[in-house]
Design an enzyme around this catalytic site. Structure first.
Site, PDB file in Angstrom:
ATOM      1  N   ARG A 240       0.589  -1.242  -0.040  1.00 61.06           N
ATOM      2  CA  ARG A 240      -0.120   0.019  -0.053  1.00 61.06           C
ATOM      3  C   ARG A 240       1.079   1.266   0.112  1.00 61.06           C
ATOM      4  O   ARG A 240       1.963   1.288   0.717  1.00 61.06           O
ATOM      5  CB  ARG A 240      -0.993  -0.069   1.162  1.00 61.06           C
ATOM      6  CG  ARG A 240      -2.266  -0.952   1.287  1.00 61.06           C
ATOM      7  CD  ARG A 240      -3.241  -0.273   0.061  1.00 61.06           C
ATOM      8  NE  ARG A 240      -4.246  -1.139   0.238  1.00 61.06           N
ATOM      9  CZ  ARG A 240      -4.514  -2.397  -1.023  1.00 61.06           C
ATOM     10  NH1 ARG A 240      -3.342  -2.637  -1.642  1.00 61.06           N
ATOM     11  NH2 ARG A 240      -5.620  -3.021  -0.800  1.00 61.06           N
ATOM     12  N   ASP A 264       4.530  -0.387  -6.617  1.00 64.43           N
ATOM     13  CA  ASP A 264       3.357  -0.749  -7.461  1.00 64.43           C
ATOM     14  C   ASP A 264       2.211   0.201  -6.804  1.00 64.43           C
ATOM     15  O   ASP A 264       0.869  -0.206  -7.445  1.00 64.43           O
ATOM     16  CB  ASP A 264       3.036  -2.119  -7.353  1.00 64.43           C
ATOM     17  CG  ASP A 264       1.941  -2.801  -8.110  1.00 64.43           C
ATOM     18  OD1 ASP A 264       1.925  -2.535  -9.315  1.00 64.43           O
ATOM     19  OD2 ASP A 264       0.981  -3.518  -7.501  1.00 64.43           O
ATOM     20  N   GLU A 269      -2.256   7.441  -5.540  1.00 61.84           N
ATOM     21  CA  GLU A 269      -2.443   6.497  -6.913  1.00 61.84           C
ATOM     22  C   GLU A 269      -3.826   6.755  -7.305  1.00 61.84           C
ATOM     23  O   GLU A 269      -3.677   6.782  -8.497  1.00 61.84           O
ATOM     24  CB  GLU A 269      -2.207   5.023  -6.375  1.00 61.84           C
ATOM     25  CG  GLU A 269      -3.414   4.473  -5.683  1.00 61.84           C
ATOM     26  CD  GLU A 269      -2.648   3.009  -5.638  1.00 61.84           C
ATOM     27  OE1 GLU A 269      -1.551   2.747  -5.030  1.00 61.84           O
ATOM     28  OE2 GLU A 269      -3.571   2.167  -5.653  1.00 61.84           O
ATOM     29  N   HIS A 301      -0.156  -0.372  -9.705  1.00 59.47           N
ATOM     30  CA  HIS A 301      -1.146  -1.476  -9.038  1.00 59.47           C
ATOM     31  C   HIS A 301      -1.531  -2.618  -9.655  1.00 59.47           C
ATOM     32  O   HIS A 301      -2.681  -3.044  -9.758  1.00 59.47           O
ATOM     33  CB  HIS A 301      -2.230  -0.611  -8.199  1.00 59.47           C
ATOM     34  CG  HIS A 301      -2.806  -1.088  -7.112  1.00 59.47           C
ATOM     35  ND1 HIS A 301      -3.012  -0.440  -5.907  1.00 59.47           N
ATOM     36  CD2 HIS A 301      -2.829  -2.690  -6.587  1.00 59.47           C
ATOM     37  CE1 HIS A 301      -3.275  -1.229  -4.895  1.00 59.47           C
ATOM     38  NE2 HIS A 301      -3.270  -2.544  -5.147  1.00 59.47           N
TER      39      HIS A 301
END
Ligand SMILES: NC(=O)c1ccc[n+]([C@@H]2O[C@H](COP(=O)([O-])OP(=O)(O)OC[C@H]3O[C@@H](n4cnc5c(N)ncnc54)[C@H](O)[C@@H]3O)[C@@H](O)[C@H]2O)c1
Length: 337
Positions: A240, A264, A269, A301
């Site tokens: 996260r 990621d 985001e 992600h």
């Protein structure tokens, strides 16, 4: 008397999910599943009126108003197609008498394999080489690589994903050390655990995050944490975004404390990921800074995004929602404190 048809509305369904919804629907002729491509937002929640349960997946928050509106329609069952429940407000969940389910384990290997892949890309400096190729510069120096078998990989979080990552790292011959609040007996026997994060930071040449986001884990990798790490450490975060203080990471990259990072997930985001940002401006200076660096790999992600994981996310969330509708309970119910 005719049996009542149960009705589930599934939000945010992508093209790649549709075949799995169709397969599930075929196996459950007594349930009607409505597919909605939009996310579950204040502007789309009205489409749920008349349904018995809701299935959804998004990074954007499930707003308090969305839950209140659903409750107003008599809907109290929300089944998420992912693990994380951090975009739900526990107070609103309770106030509106919701039962929430998640898909706790859809494919730990998908995320673990991706995080290892990205570490390999960092170590082998692939982004820098691709950039040189784009300039038709085919010289190898000076981007000398490092080898995975030489690393001390510090795995923070030894749950489903962390454990698979550990197995893969061991297969490559890397030394693994691990930190978790709760020790897995098998890993304990192998002597992989260190007693504190400080100890892990002091030994690791790679720090990889596989823990959930909680208030206590937010900014786990901040300035103080980076200061305690080895010079030239690599950071991997497929967990996260807010686990890392991005400003502190940028400073640590500038100073050379951090040699590279694979991210990621990002703090903000939802501003960027899953949108086509071509030609668009966006106020997220940390993103532009990180994205511009050859030694920072940002992926939108995507760690979870495999055929195995997507099938499990779709089918298990529909199973859980149906179970809530039929029995008021599900093995995958998430308890909020
Ligand atoms: N990038 C992606 O696509 C993607 C996909 C799925 C999951 N994730 C993330 O990966 C995380 C891990 O997933 P999982 O399935 O392995 O979860 P899990 O619940 O199986 O494991 C999490 C581990 O973290 C440990 N932990 C919790 N709080 C801690 C703390 N304060 N300090 C140390 N350890 C702590 C727990 O004891 C547990 O062993 C998820 O929470 C999610 O945020 C990302």
């Amino acid at each position: 008397m005719e049996a009542k048809v149960m009705k589930i509305i599934a939000y945010g369904i992508r093209e790649d999910e549709k075949p799995y919804v169709a397969e599930w629907q075929e196996q459950h002729p007594d349930v009607q599943v409505k597919i909605v491509e939009e996310l579950l937002l204040d502007s789309t929640v009205d489409q749920a009126e008349g349904f018995d349960g809701v299935v959804a997946y998004q990074q954007a928050p499930y707003t308090d108003n969305v839950l209140k509106t659903l409750a107003g329609y008599g809907i109290h069952y929300l089944s998420l197609r992912n693990v994380g429940v951090d975009n739900l407000n526990p107070v609103a969940v309770k106030e509106n008498d919701f039962k929430i389910t998640n898909v706790p384990v859809y494919s730990p290997a998908a995320i673990a394999e991706f995080s290892v892949t990205q570490l390999m890309n960092l170590l082998r400096r692939t982004k820098e080489y691709f950039r040189k190729f784009d300039r038709r510069d085919y010289r190898w120096a000076p981007e000398i690589s490092q080898e995975l078998n030489q690393q001390v990989v510090g795995v923070i979080g030894t749950g489903h994903i962390g454990q698979v990552a550990i197995d893969i790292y061991k297969g490559f011959g890397a030394k693994v050390i691990a930190y978790d609040k709760f020790h897995n007996p098998e890993l304990e026997k192998e002597g992989l655990y260190v007693d504190s994060l400080d100890e892990l930071f002091a030994q690791a040449t790679v720090v990889t995050l596989h823990i959930p986001l909680f208030p206590e884990t937010e900014n786990m990798l901040n300035k103080e944490a980076f200061d305690k790490m080895n010079d030239g450490v690599f950071i991997v975060n497929a967990s996260r975004g807010p686990l890392i203080d991005e400003k502190a990471l940028i400073d640590a990259l500038d100073s050379g404390k951090v040699a590279g990072a694979a991210l990621d997930v990002l703090v903000d985001e939802t501003k960027v990921f899953n949108h086509n940002m071509a030609g668009k401006n966006m106020d997220y200076p940390e993103f532009w800074n990180l994205e511009s660096r050859g030694n920072v790999l940002i992926s939108p992600h995507t760690a979870f995004y495999t055929n195995v994981a997507v099938e499990n996310m779709v089918k298990q969330s529909l199973d859980a929602n149906l179970s809530l509708i039929q029995t008021g309970a599900s093995d995958h119910e998430v308890k909020f404190n």
